[in-house]
Enzyme design. Structure first.
Site, PDB file in Angstrom:
ATOM      1  N   HIS A  46       8.135  -3.048  -3.878  1.00 39.49           N
ATOM      2  CA  HIS A  46       7.741  -3.612  -2.591  1.00 39.49           C
ATOM      3  C   HIS A  46       8.767  -4.231  -1.561  1.00 39.49           C
ATOM      4  O   HIS A  46       9.704  -4.821  -2.109  1.00 39.49           O
ATOM      5  CB  HIS A  46       6.665  -4.674  -3.013  1.00 39.49           C
ATOM      6  CG  HIS A  46       5.829  -5.090  -1.841  1.00 39.49           C
ATOM      7  ND1 HIS A  46       5.037  -4.270  -1.077  1.00 39.49           N
ATOM      8  CD2 HIS A  46       5.749  -6.399  -1.398  1.00 39.49           C
ATOM      9  CE1 HIS A  46       4.699  -4.983  -0.178  1.00 39.49           C
ATOM     10  NE2 HIS A  46       5.017  -6.401  -0.121  1.00 39.49           N
ATOM     11  N   CYS A  58       4.853  -0.190   2.728  1.00 38.13           N
ATOM     12  CA  CYS A  58       5.323  -1.357   3.206  1.00 38.13           C
ATOM     13  C   CYS A  58       6.667  -1.393   3.841  1.00 38.13           C
ATOM     14  O   CYS A  58       6.948  -2.183   4.614  1.00 38.13           O
ATOM     15  CB  CYS A  58       5.347  -2.507   2.135  1.00 38.13           C
ATOM     16  SG  CYS A  58       5.983  -1.673   0.465  1.00 38.13           S
ATOM     17  N   ASP A 102       0.852  -1.133   0.150  1.00 38.04           N
ATOM     18  CA  ASP A 102      -0.048  -0.102  -0.062  1.00 38.04           C
ATOM     19  C   ASP A 102       0.849   1.212   0.056  1.00 38.04           C
ATOM     20  O   ASP A 102       0.414   2.444   0.432  1.00 38.04           O
ATOM     21  CB  ASP A 102      -0.940   0.056   1.178  1.00 38.04           C
ATOM     22  CG  ASP A 102      -0.160  -0.158   2.628  1.00 38.04           C
ATOM     23  OD1 ASP A 102       0.784  -0.130   2.310  1.00 38.04           O
ATOM     24  OD2 ASP A 102      -0.737  -0.076   3.595  1.00 38.04           O
TER      25      ASP A 102
END
Lengths: 269, 316
Positions: free
Chosen positions: A263, A89, A86
């Site tokens: 990510h 992270c 989101d």
């Protein structure tokens, strides 16, 4: 007649402006909300520990680059804990991994407690408004206190999956990062793209929620809290091995993160 | 008020704190929650000195989302002022229209200071913005003192502390200006980044754009295409190209529209948020296409008339 027509035209233009702007805003917000909801229902903020082998299923079997790199990663690590993608992270992964490591390291915990307590004073003396940041700081300190009582990992995990607690921690880590970048702005100025000042960068890329993190954020947070972070970088690059960076370079890593483009997840030996 | 709310809720905790912080009016701003609702506040701000808003005191509502401070407040002005439309959410990146740039460490006070700092900046076609003439704004500033809020019973004459020679200008100005600069800057970068996020809407409006710009050599058609384009970039540019390419008379006509036709325009708006919520961008894009087509029709209509060599009496 012509005048009337022009008026009509003027109106439709003005109307279009407004509608375009509104349509963009509303549609974007609605779409982002939908995507976020979808992600929220399928991926927890911080997951249970899982076997690293699950990564293999995320890539096609004939995706040799990734399959090879996962095998390389398995030589060093055995488990992974995933975080919700989101935009927060990095902070969430860092926060959880580090506090989890404090559960059985009371010496480090006491050292860190002092640093964490002082961090708010630093921010306030830099001009951050005390009454707006203290709720975030309190949440952060509460979580550290919880660790002092040596709860089970599950308890800590539950706190991190409670949206309001978890997000407040992220906000505070963002503030700490921003504060450090601005304190050391003479140094960091050279690493900022787009002709922005460090302050502008912080207000656009660090403090708002959901803004993703880069090297510069990691360096700042690691140094601000004196916690060494190791990041394994896994991307489509050649070579078949996963490269890592340690922030700061001469430290002994306490937190191990896996970076795949866009990510961060948590790694365990 | 304490008994009514869950004090463990982060939003309630924070808003209680802010209410205490802002309890006493200053020379420049004041805001307090409504008696029966902690999530709706009313505020009064003094128009910045050295601007068309000098002497004006403006009143408005702040609506806080349950997720506050993780999500931004919405700001709605109630006093006519010539800079922001009344009764409509204001399009600053600090308010609800650009939630991605709101920072949880900002507060209602930050929002008030931003409003003050933002008043003298140009509206330039941004949603909820008006570009009234200095005279109109000055007249409205004078009139604003008579405003009395029916909802919170607040009279503008007594809403803020009197300016004294000592207190004048100091507490808010440098901060307000800095904030306003930062915020207008952010409005640009935030919208451009969010455009890339919604490919659906973007591509639809691009088709619309191509249609528009295919109108042969029509300078206004291009201006409009440019406008459609620049809306996505930021609210800060779109007005410029049009006003330059329009004749004074056209501009007058447009101005008149701005001033007079608002009530007629308004009914088209509510359809939009509703549509966007129901079926996201699909319904929204459809309406957008229809509107672009209408605009195109208006242009073609005009060209036909011009091509006919009719003589018009331009005197009003």
């Amino acid at each position: 007649m012509a005048d009337e027509e022009q008026q009509q035209e003027g109106m439709s233009q003005k109307e279009l402006d407004g509608l375009n702007c509104l349509a963009y805003d509303e549609a974007i917000i609605a779409q982002q909300d939908r995507i976020q909801q979808e992600i929220a229902t399928s991926i927890p903020l911080v997951s249970e520990q899982q076997d690293l082998a699950i990564l293999k299923k995320e890539y096609a079997e004939d995706d040799t680059i990734y399959q090879q790199k996962i095998r390389d990663l398995q030589k060093k690590y055995s488990f992974i804990r995933k975080t919700r993608p989101d935009g927060n992270c990095f902070y969430r992964a860092f926060g959880f991994a580090y506090l989890e490591s404090l559960l059985d390291d009371s010496k480090e915990l006491h050292r860190f407690k002092a640093i964490a307590a002082k961090s708010k004073l630093d921010l306030v003396s830099q001009g951050f408004t005390e009454f707006t940041i203290e709720d975030f700081h309190n949440t952060f300190m509460d979580l550290i206190e919880v660790c002092d009582k040596q709860p089970s990992v599950t308890e800590l995990l539950n706190s991190f999956n409670e949206q309001s607690v978890s997000d407040y921690l992220v906000v505070y880590l963002r503030l700490v990062t921003s504060g450090y970048l601005q304190r050391e702005d003479e140094f960091f100025q050279y690493f900022i793209e787009g002709g922005r000042t460090v302050r502008e960068f912080c207000q656009q890329e660090v403090e708002p929620m959901s803004k993703e993190s880069d090297h510069i954020h990691i360096i700042a947070l690691a140094q601000a809290l004196s916690v060494c972070i190791l990041v394994e970088y896994m991307d489509r690059g050649e070579g078949g091995t996963v490269n890592h960076h340690i922030f700061p370079e001469d430290g002994e890593p306490k937190v191990f993160l896996l970076y795949r483009p866009g990510h961060y997840d948590i790694l365990y030996k | 008020m304490e008994g009514k709310y869950n004090l463990k809720s982060p939003a309630v905790k924070r808003l209680m704190k802010e209410a205490a912080e802002l309890r006493d009016p200053t020379e420049h701003y004041h805001a307090q929650p409504l008696e029966d609702n902690l999530f709706e506040w009313h505020f009064s701000v003094r128009g910045p000195p050295d601007s068309d808003f000098d002497g004006g005191i403006y009143h408005g509502r702040i609506v806080l989302p349950p997720e506050y401070p993780m999500k931004p407040p919405s700001i709605i002005l109630l006093t006519p002022n010539g800079r922001f439309e009344i009764g409509k959410k204001i399009c600053l990146s600090i308010s609800g229209h650009h939630p991605e740039t709101w920072q949880p460490s900002w507060s209602i006070r930050t929002a008030l200071i931003a409003i003050i700092g933002f008043m003298p900046t140009k509206g330039e076609g941004a949603i909820g913005s008006l570009d009234y003439t200095p005279e109109e704004r000055k007249a409205l500033a004078k009139k604003s003192q008579d405003f009395c809020c029916e909802m919170c019973g607040c009279s503008m004459r007594t809403a803020l502390l009197e300016l004294t020679p000592n207190s004048e200008r100091q507490p808010v100005d440098p901060q307000a200006q800095q904030l306003a600069q930062q915020i207008s800057f952010k409005a640009e970068s935030s919208t451009s980044s969010s455009t890339s996020g919604s490919k659906e809407t973007a591509s639809v409006s691009q088709t619309g754009q191509q249609e528009t710009s295919s109108t042969p050599e029509d300078s206004e058609g291009t201006a409009q295409a440019e406008q459609a384009d620049s809306v996505s970039e930021s609210a800060s540019t779109p007005a410029a190209p049009t006003s330059r390419s329009l004749s004074p008379r056209q501009r007058r006509a447009q101005n008149r529209n701005q001033n007079q036709n608002q009530p007629q325009r308004r009914p088209t708006y509510p359809a939009f948020p509703a549509a966007a919520q129901q079926d996201g961008s699909h319904t929204g894009s459809a309406v957008l296409i229809v509107l672009l087509t209408l605009a195109l029709a208006a242009l073609v209509f005009r060209r036909i008339y011009l091509a006919q060599d009719y003589k018009f009496d331009y005197e009003l």
